[in-house]
Design a protein around this motif. Structure first.
Motif, PDB file in Angstrom:
ATOM      1  N   HIS A   1     -10.093  -3.382  -2.124  1.00  0.00           N
ATOM      2  CA  HIS A   1     -10.232  -3.532  -4.147  1.00  0.00           C
ATOM      3  C   HIS A   1      -9.968  -2.265  -4.693  1.00  0.00           C
ATOM      4  O   HIS A   1     -10.473  -0.569  -4.384  1.00  0.00           O
ATOM      5  CB  HIS A   1     -11.225  -3.842  -4.877  1.00  0.00           C
ATOM      6  CG  HIS A   1     -11.327  -3.098  -5.985  1.00  0.00           C
ATOM      7  ND1 HIS A   1     -10.661  -4.790  -6.545  1.00  0.00           N
ATOM      8  CD2 HIS A   1     -12.059  -2.861  -7.338  1.00  0.00           C
ATOM      9  CE1 HIS A   1     -10.667  -4.366  -8.110  1.00  0.00           C
ATOM     10  NE2 HIS A   1     -11.435  -3.287  -8.261  1.00  0.00           N
TER      11      HIS A   1
ATOM     12  N   SER B   1      -9.803   0.672  -7.213  1.00  0.00           N
ATOM     13  CA  SER B   1     -10.642   0.747  -8.819  1.00  0.00           C
ATOM     14  C   SER B   1     -10.019   1.727  -9.496  1.00  0.00           C
ATOM     15  O   SER B   1      -8.499   2.377 -10.058  1.00  0.00           O
ATOM     16  CB  SER B   1     -11.301   2.386  -8.301  1.00  0.00           C
ATOM     17  OG  SER B   1     -10.962   2.950  -7.675  1.00  0.00           O
ATOM     18  N   GLU B   2     -10.824   1.695 -11.155  1.00  0.00           N
ATOM     19  CA  GLU B   2      -8.995   2.008 -11.853  1.00  0.00           C
ATOM     20  C   GLU B   2      -9.118   3.330 -11.455  1.00  0.00           C
ATOM     21  O   GLU B   2      -8.077   3.744 -11.731  1.00  0.00           O
ATOM     22  CB  GLU B   2     -10.987   2.359 -13.063  1.00  0.00           C
ATOM     23  CG  GLU B   2     -11.037   0.597 -13.418  1.00  0.00           C
ATOM     24  CD  GLU B   2     -12.019   0.733 -14.887  1.00  0.00           C
ATOM     25  OE1 GLU B   2     -12.454   2.168 -15.052  1.00  0.00           O
ATOM     26  OE2 GLU B   2     -12.577   0.476 -15.183  1.00  0.00           O
ATOM     27  N   SER B   3      -9.844   4.366 -10.551  1.00  0.00           N
ATOM     28  CA  SER B   3      -9.820   5.930 -10.503  1.00  0.00           C
ATOM     29  C   SER B   3      -7.910   5.794  -9.885  1.00  0.00           C
ATOM     30  O   SER B   3      -7.527   6.258  -9.391  1.00  0.00           O
ATOM     31  CB  SER B   3     -10.649   6.528 -10.470  1.00  0.00           C
ATOM     32  OG  SER B   3     -10.914   5.618  -8.912  1.00  0.00           O
ATOM     33  N   ASP B   4      -8.344   4.673  -8.762  1.00  0.00           N
ATOM     34  CA  ASP B   4      -7.222   4.323  -8.012  1.00  0.00           C
ATOM     35  C   ASP B   4      -5.500   4.357  -8.794  1.00  0.00           C
ATOM     36  O   ASP B   4      -4.609   4.532  -8.372  1.00  0.00           O
ATOM     37  CB  ASP B   4      -7.103   3.106  -6.833  1.00  0.00           C
ATOM     38  CG  ASP B   4      -7.738   3.790  -5.534  1.00  0.00           C
ATOM     39  OD1 ASP B   4      -8.668   5.098  -5.659  1.00  0.00           O
ATOM     40  OD2 ASP B   4      -9.066   2.606  -4.706  1.00  0.00           O
ATOM     41  N   ILE B   5      -5.875   2.749  -9.741  1.00  0.00           N
ATOM     42  CA  ILE B   5      -5.017   3.032  -9.973  1.00  0.00           C
ATOM     43  C   ILE B   5      -4.094   3.896 -11.059  1.00  0.00           C
ATOM     44  O   ILE B   5      -3.115   4.297 -11.326  1.00  0.00           O
ATOM     45  CB  ILE B   5      -5.358   1.178 -11.406  1.00  0.00           C
ATOM     46  CG1 ILE B   5      -5.934   0.219 -10.468  1.00  0.00           C
ATOM     47  CG2 ILE B   5      -4.598   1.358 -11.783  1.00  0.00           C
ATOM     48  CD1 ILE B   5      -4.864  -0.518  -9.385  1.00  0.00           C
ATOM     49  N   GLU B   6      -5.182   4.883 -12.133  1.00  0.00           N
ATOM     50  CA  GLU B   6      -4.761   5.559 -12.669  1.00  0.00           C
ATOM     51  C   GLU B   6      -4.209   6.560 -11.626  1.00  0.00           C
ATOM     52  O   GLU B   6      -3.011   6.989 -12.509  1.00  0.00           O
ATOM     53  CB  GLU B   6      -6.014   6.480 -13.227  1.00  0.00           C
ATOM     54  CG  GLU B   6      -6.563   5.691 -14.328  1.00  0.00           C
ATOM     55  CD  GLU B   6      -5.713   5.573 -15.365  1.00  0.00           C
ATOM     56  OE1 GLU B   6      -5.118   6.624 -15.888  1.00  0.00           O
ATOM     57  OE2 GLU B   6      -5.428   4.130 -16.030  1.00  0.00           O
TER      58      GLU B   6
ATOM     59  N   LYS C   1      -0.389   5.280 -11.416  1.00  0.00           N
ATOM     60  CA  LYS C   1       0.555   5.193 -11.830  1.00  0.00           C
ATOM     61  C   LYS C   1       1.112   7.156 -12.384  1.00  0.00           C
ATOM     62  O   LYS C   1       2.849   7.453 -12.549  1.00  0.00           O
ATOM     63  CB  LYS C   1      -0.459   5.335 -13.586  1.00  0.00           C
ATOM     64  CG  LYS C   1      -0.959   3.395 -13.665  1.00  0.00           C
ATOM     65  CD  LYS C   1      -1.845   3.440 -15.143  1.00  0.00           C
ATOM     66  CE  LYS C   1      -2.473   2.106 -15.336  1.00  0.00           C
ATOM     67  NZ  LYS C   1      -2.122   1.725 -16.441  1.00  0.00           N
TER      68      LYS C   1
ATOM     69  N   ASP D   1       3.731  -1.153 -15.850  1.00  0.00           N
ATOM     70  CA  ASP D   1       2.390  -1.665 -16.418  1.00  0.00           C
ATOM     71  C   ASP D   1       1.722  -2.545 -15.190  1.00  0.00           C
ATOM     72  O   ASP D   1       0.871  -2.423 -15.089  1.00  0.00           O
ATOM     73  CB  ASP D   1       1.845  -0.906 -17.630  1.00  0.00           C
ATOM     74  CG  ASP D   1       2.023   0.870 -17.751  1.00  0.00           C
ATOM     75  OD1 ASP D   1       2.260   1.328 -16.638  1.00  0.00           O
ATOM     76  OD2 ASP D   1       1.861   0.622 -19.467  1.00  0.00           O
TER      77      ASP D   1
ATOM     78  N   VAL E   1      -1.471  -3.532 -13.400  1.00  0.00           N
ATOM     79  CA  VAL E   1      -2.607  -4.767 -13.366  1.00  0.00           C
ATOM     80  C   VAL E   1      -2.634  -5.566 -12.061  1.00  0.00           C
ATOM     81  O   VAL E   1      -3.853  -6.394 -12.122  1.00  0.00           O
ATOM     82  CB  VAL E   1      -1.949  -5.554 -14.377  1.00  0.00           C
ATOM     83  CG1 VAL E   1      -2.986  -6.662 -14.815  1.00  0.00           C
ATOM     84  CG2 VAL E   1      -2.234  -4.429 -15.909  1.00  0.00           C
TER      85      VAL E   1
ATOM     86  N   SER F   1      -4.435  -4.320  -9.354  1.00  0.00           N
ATOM     87  CA  SER F   1      -6.450  -4.318  -9.789  1.00  0.00           C
ATOM     88  C   SER F   1      -6.949  -5.164  -9.450  1.00  0.00           C
ATOM     89  O   SER F   1      -8.189  -5.545  -9.423  1.00  0.00           O
ATOM     90  CB  SER F   1      -6.219  -3.618 -11.033  1.00  0.00           C
ATOM     91  OG  SER F   1      -5.955  -4.259 -12.134  1.00  0.00           O
ATOM     92  N   ASN F   2      -5.699  -6.674  -9.627  1.00  0.00           N
ATOM     93  CA  ASN F   2      -7.082  -7.645  -8.833  1.00  0.00           C
ATOM     94  C   ASN F   2      -6.679  -8.427  -7.601  1.00  0.00           C
ATOM     95  O   ASN F   2      -7.085  -9.146  -7.179  1.00  0.00           O
ATOM     96  CB  ASN F   2      -6.608  -8.797 -10.382  1.00  0.00           C
ATOM     97  CG  ASN F   2      -6.397  -8.865 -11.758  1.00  0.00           C
ATOM     98  OD1 ASN F   2      -8.043  -8.646 -11.698  1.00  0.00           O
ATOM     99  ND2 ASN F   2      -5.754  -9.098 -12.259  1.00  0.00           N
TER     100      ASN F   2
END
Length: 543
Positions: A73, A75-80, A83, A91, A95, A98-99
């Motif tokens: 999965h 994580s939010e920090s991975d996605i940030e 980016k 973007d 999304v 992240s899913n």
């Protein structure tokens, strides 16, 4: 699906989706941008050549791959972070990332600890193209070193015969994770224990250790022994252990043909101190000064003093010098003392060698008739100095039920297309005879049936085999987001290595000029492969 009794183990924290190459994520974005989100893929993870100039490999790392799938999965920090790293990416892709999960991935694999051979898929990965592509680097990271390490350890196990093997390589390993992996997979490959305390805790591997030369050199005389009393194991009575050891050294001097002036008192003081700390686990380095004129005599004196108080020593470690000769000298003294003082176990004390030993060293020592019964292996084992990488690859073999094939002018790099199952065919004697790859939709080989086995690329290399036993190698391990087979513990994987290696003839396992083990394809797969090859290969034009 039966998920009972499945062993759950904690995943290494650094094994996560970002433990990958950037190009995997750039490809995932390009796939997404092109609209290939729903494409279904099949990848094979395999290797092309056995390591260490040998003819077998041990498959390891499967459990880590499955644990990675469980936790897959972003994580939010991975996605940030992504980016920031890929500012031009839309973007909506983040999304989508992240899913993502591994729920729709299906994994077929060989049992961990199985002896394996080139071109046989160790793992077949099926599922959405974007997800299976993102698994590539991490899976290769988890399988390559694990399999190389387990294979290296298995080769040491074969060379050492019945001698014990201890892994002592943490300080020389490729960082802390390399050190832990080396301890884990050397144990799987046949080692008996490790010096790595954390590995012992995490993996329940027996932990072994003595002391360093620094301990011996930290003592200079008997006055540094502030504690002199050791209580008998039998009746608990106190004895002056220092005096007892000194008395035994004086008595043994003539047997060793050594005068007291030649023996190092600091070394004896160190041995006495260590024995008083670990009377039931007394094992020491005897080469700090001079093995023949000091180390052996001091060890035997302390061991006999321990025996007087009903304690039994373990043995010695030799870390320098002519190990074969010194082991012979030590064993001769142990045998003399055993006979002279009627102590049966004394002759069987452990003689451990640990002087930068590799596989060839052990084989040479075997030729010299050594008396060693334990080897401590460090640098050459954990760094796999003989060959630093296995070279597993991860190739697309099917997309949307259309077989895919990588071509190359180097035939060894041509991939075998389509979904394939592997079977191991056994002779009447019970030896593994040949591994056979077949298409998943064709009839599997059966016992007593005459089967045409073909070399994948050389037309004239073919043979009929009538197996007395057939073993299907690929098993379903992951589906619907769950591990669907009980995962064996390290002891069970270790037993599988032993059992699997026993199925190979000795000439395949030998160190020098081993006989190649045969890997073949079915007649159907051979024809399919070559037809697709001809269809895919460009036709040149001479002018």
């Amino acid at each position: 699906m039966n998920t009972q009794n499945i062993i759950s183990r904690k995943q290494n924290g650094i094994v996560q989706p970002l433990l990958t190459d950037l190009y995997q994520i750039t490809m995932a974005y390009a796939y997404w941008k092109t609209g290939k989100v729903m494409d279904n893929s099949v990848f094979d993870l395999f290797f092309r050549k056995n390591p260490f100039q040998g003819e077998f490999t041990i498959f390891a790392g499967l459990e880590e791959c499955l644990k990675f799938l469980e936790a897959f999965h972003f994580s939010e920090s991975d996605i940030e972070y992504l980016k920031q790293t890929m500012p031009s990416v839309e973007d909506d892709f983040f999304v989508f990332l992240s899913n993502l999960s591994a729920r729709d991935v299906v994994i077929y694999a060989l049992d961990e600890g199985t002896v394996v051979f080139p071109r046989i898929p160790l793992i077949r990965i099926e599922g959405p193209l974007i997800v299976t592509q993102l698994l590539e680097t991490t899976f290769l990271t988890l399988v390559n070193y694990a399999s190389l390490m387990a294979t290296n350890a298995a080769r040491y196990r074969i060379a050492a015969g019945n001698s014990k093997l201890l892994e002592l390589g943490l300080r020389r390993a490729q960082g802390p994770d390399g050190g832990l992996s080396a301890s884990k997979y050397s144990y799987i490959g046949g080692f008996d224990g490790t010096s790595n305390v954390l590995a012992g805790k995490l993996y329940n591997i027996p932990v072994k250790g003595t002391h360093a030369h620094a301990y011996v050199t930290s003592f200079t005389n008997f006055s540094e022994l502030h504690t002199r009393i050791l209580h008998s194991k039998n009746d608990g009575k106190p004895y002056d252990f220092v005096q007892l050891a000194i008395k035994w050294r004086s008595e043994l001097g003539p047997l060793f043909k050594v005068v007291n002036a030649e023996v190092n008192d600091g070394e004896l003081a160190a041995f006495i101190s260590f024995a008083m700390a670990f009377p039931d686990q007394f094992m020491v380095l005897v080469d700090t000064y001079d093995i023949e004129r000091s180390g052996l005599l001091n060890f035997c004196a302390v061991t006999l003093a321990l025996n007087d108080l009903a304690f039994q020593a373990i043995g010695i470690r030799i870390d320098s010098g002519d190990i074969a000769y010194l082991s012979y000298v030590a064993r001769e003294y142990f045998s003399k003392i055993s006979t002279k003082y009627e102590i049966p176990w004394f002759k069987d004390l452990i003689i451990m060698a640990s002087n930068d030993i590799n596989e060839e060293t052990i084989l040479s020592l075997n030729d010299q008739g050594h008396k060693i019964n334990c080897f401590g292996i460090g640098t050459h084992l954990v760094t796999c100095q003989k060959q630093p990488s296995l070279g597993c690859v991860y190739k697309l073999v099917d997309l949307n039920n259309v077989p895919r094939m990588k071509l190359s002018q180097d035939v060894a790099k041509v991939s075998l297309p389509g979904r394939k199952d592997a079977y191991r065919l056994f002779s009447e004697r019970g030896d593994a005879l040949i591994d056979l790859l077949v298409q998943t939709d064709e009839e599997p080989p059966s016992v007593g049936s005459k089967i045409l086995c073909r070399h994948a690329f050389e037309e004239s290399k073919r043979a009929y085999v009538t197996p007395s036993k057939v073993e299907k190698l690929h098993k379903l391990y992951w589906k619907d987001g769950l591990i669907c087979r009980p995962l064996p513990n390290l002891e069970e994987i270790r037993d599988n290595v032993t059992r699997s290696l026993k199925s190979l003839r000795s000439d395949i396992k030998r160190n020098h000029n081993p006989t190649p083990y045969k890997v073949a394809v079915s007649d159907n797969l051979y024809s399919f492969l070559h037809n697709l090859w001809m269809e895919s290969a460009p036709i040149g034009e001479l002018t």
